[in-house]
Scaffold this motif. Sequence first.
Motif, PDB file in Angstrom:
ATOM      1  N   SER A 108       0.826  -1.214   0.000  1.00  0.00           N
ATOM      2  CA  SER A 108       0.000   0.000   0.000  1.00  0.00           C
ATOM      3  C   SER A 108       0.856   1.258   0.000  1.00  0.00           C
ATOM      4  O   SER A 108       0.343   2.358  -0.265  1.00  0.00           O
ATOM      5  CB  SER A 108      -0.926   0.004   1.220  1.00  0.00           C
ATOM      6  N   ASN A 109       2.154   1.138   0.289  1.00  0.00           N
ATOM      7  CA  ASN A 109       3.038   2.306   0.354  1.00  0.00           C
ATOM      8  C   ASN A 109       3.754   2.567  -0.963  1.00  0.00           C
ATOM      9  O   ASN A 109       4.815   3.208  -0.973  1.00  0.00           O
ATOM     10  CB  ASN A 109       4.080   2.112   1.468  1.00  0.00           C
ATOM     11  N   THR A 110       3.224   2.092  -2.059  1.00  0.00           N
ATOM     12  CA  THR A 110       3.830   2.302  -3.375  1.00  0.00           C
ATOM     13  C   THR A 110       2.843   3.002  -4.302  1.00  0.00           C
ATOM     14  O   THR A 110       1.642   3.066  -4.025  1.00  0.00           O
ATOM     15  CB  THR A 110       4.242   0.964  -4.017  1.00  0.00           C
ATOM     16  N   LEU A 111       3.366   3.506  -5.415  1.00  0.00           N
ATOM     17  CA  LEU A 111       2.503   4.174  -6.388  1.00  0.00           C
ATOM     18  C   LEU A 111       1.546   3.204  -7.076  1.00  0.00           C
ATOM     19  O   LEU A 111       0.651   3.617  -7.798  1.00  0.00           O
ATOM     20  CB  LEU A 111       3.358   4.887  -7.438  1.00  0.00           C
ATOM     21  N   LEU A 112       1.738   1.885  -6.861  1.00  0.00           N
ATOM     22  CA  LEU A 112       0.795   0.906  -7.386  1.00  0.00           C
ATOM     23  C   LEU A 112      -0.433   0.747  -6.494  1.00  0.00           C
ATOM     24  O   LEU A 112      -1.345  -0.017  -6.832  1.00  0.00           O
ATOM     25  CB  LEU A 112       1.487  -0.446  -7.562  1.00  0.00           C
ATOM     26  N   ASN A 113      -0.450   1.424  -5.363  1.00  0.00           N
ATOM     27  CA  ASN A 113      -1.641   1.439  -4.514  1.00  0.00           C
ATOM     28  C   ASN A 113      -2.850   1.806  -5.384  1.00  0.00           C
ATOM     29  O   ASN A 113      -2.821   2.832  -6.077  1.00  0.00           O
ATOM     30  CB  ASN A 113      -1.441   2.470  -3.401  1.00  0.00           C
ATOM     31  N   PRO A 114      -3.895   0.997  -5.386  1.00  0.00           N
ATOM     32  CA  PRO A 114      -5.020   1.285  -6.293  1.00  0.00           C
ATOM     33  C   PRO A 114      -5.643   2.657  -6.056  1.00  0.00           C
ATOM     34  O   PRO A 114      -6.108   3.287  -7.016  1.00  0.00           O
ATOM     35  CB  PRO A 114      -6.012   0.148  -5.996  1.00  0.00           C
ATOM     36  N   GLU A 115      -5.650   3.134  -4.834  1.00  0.00           N
ATOM     37  CA  GLU A 115      -6.174   4.485  -4.588  1.00  0.00           C
ATOM     38  C   GLU A 115      -5.307   5.523  -5.276  1.00  0.00           C
ATOM     39  O   GLU A 115      -5.812   6.509  -5.835  1.00  0.00           O
ATOM     40  CB  GLU A 115      -6.240   4.751  -3.092  1.00  0.00           C
TER      41      GLU A 115
END
Length: 560
Positions: free
Chosen positions: A135-142
């Motif tokens: 969740s701490n990456t730019l791939l986080n869906p949000e």
Amino acid sequence: MKDKPVKAVAPTPSTYINVQSAITGLRGRDLVSTLRNVGRHGLRHPLYTARHLLELGGQLGRVLLGDTLHQPGSRDNRFKDPAWSLNPFYRRGLQAYLAWQKQTRQWIDESSLDEDDRARAHFLFTLLNDAVSPSNTLLNPEAVKEVFNSGGLSLVRGLGHLLDDLRHNNGMPRQVAKDAFEVGRNLATTPGAVVFRNELLELIQYRSMSEKQYARPLLIVPPQINKFYVFDLGPGNSYVQYMLKNNLQVFMISWRNPDPRHREWGLSSYVAALEEALNVCRSITGSRDVNLMGACAGGLTMAALQGHLQAKRQLRRVHSATYLVSLLDSQMESAASLFADEQTLEAAKRRSYQQGVLDGGEMSRVFAWMRPNDLVWNYFVNNYLLGKTPPPFDILYWNNDTTRLPAALHGDLLDFFKYNPLAHPAGLEVCGTPIDLGKIGVDSFHVAGHNDHITPWDAVYRSALLLGGERRFVLSNSGHVQSIINPPGNPKAHYVLNAKLSSDPRAWYYDAEKTEGSWWPLWLEWIQGRSGALRETGTSLGSASYPAMDPAPGQYVLVR
């Protein structure tokens, strides 16, 4: 509404970082040493490590085939977006992360490391695992959705927030917007005036908000670690205004924010200054004695003052004492405290004496790492990946409006956690007098937090047992600060109460009753019964000997 006695398992206090850790600090070399120790253990036991790697590999294989093996915790909001469970790519990524988390915990639990080394390893790997969350990456869906919705502007704003925090916030993500609040404008706005000032404190007297008021005043002692206005936030959750509207006379200590010139201010300095303020309260109100209320380190200072007065046979100046999340018994067990060896403590003392103060920002950063997912990574995602400004939250603004600790007081607090002196008669000497809490026969009211990570509730409970007099202990359902700021009307609020204090906090909890709502009305009834007679409210602040000076909130609270 009261429920049946509580029969559930007593809440478990914090097992990672607490106030002792914030006072002592965590050295990077200690964390690296723990990592090396874990690595050496893995190399010395290759078959053991290989077995766990094979188990992890088997789970990852099932994850790739689409199996859902693990579920995030019910309170873990990092993965609330539906994509983490519905999208095949995100579901597999989450399952791989959770499998890794579980396997590292099992590797540590089943290792031949001794108990202390296992606790240190769990502490370190919890921090590391939280840091590498998908969740701490730019791939986080949000974050991906925000990029498309904003046309890429979220990335630009996020980069701007990151650069600003690197320059002006020591690299930590801001928890609240800088311009959301201002002391005296929308915080600490209750009318009053400074009626006394010495080198260490200002004494604020508040203007009454009722037609009548009780004769005996209440003097509030906030912690030296933060500023006093946690008691006077917005009108809807101002504890001070709640007191004033219910006929109490209220005085407030506002501690000065020290700088290197004040390095020699120790606990005795603060107790002497507090005694002076107590006498001013008595002089202005004409009351023979005063009710005291202290929070966190303010409660420690308040207890030391009472012990000092008792040794001088002058305890009659104090009528009752309220302790909010206050530690007098400093025996606490946490993984972080295992790093606090003799060398670490001496290094912490030496560092603060060289600088003259312990900077509040250092403590604030350690406090943030007590709950990294809530207080660090949550804002990392919001501010940098989503490019948003953190929402306004008065408690977090106050929490970030830090103060410094003078080197001598920092040293006294380190010794307090090292030796636990108040647990023994005459174990602590203040202002030249030995302190024996058992001889303090003043009635006391104690509040602890069910989810308190800073001053664990069982330690606060044991602290109450050290005192003489009639004692009442209440366990609120909140954390450290929100156990205090708990106004009536909060639908989630409840507390646990048992009039009979046992030597074992869990035995006390087992027989306690749960009551819905805030504990403030319960305390109000208790304090009103100890506040003397009702009389007409005075129209002026201060007295001829102590005239009103600056309007509240005064000058000291504005010093950064």
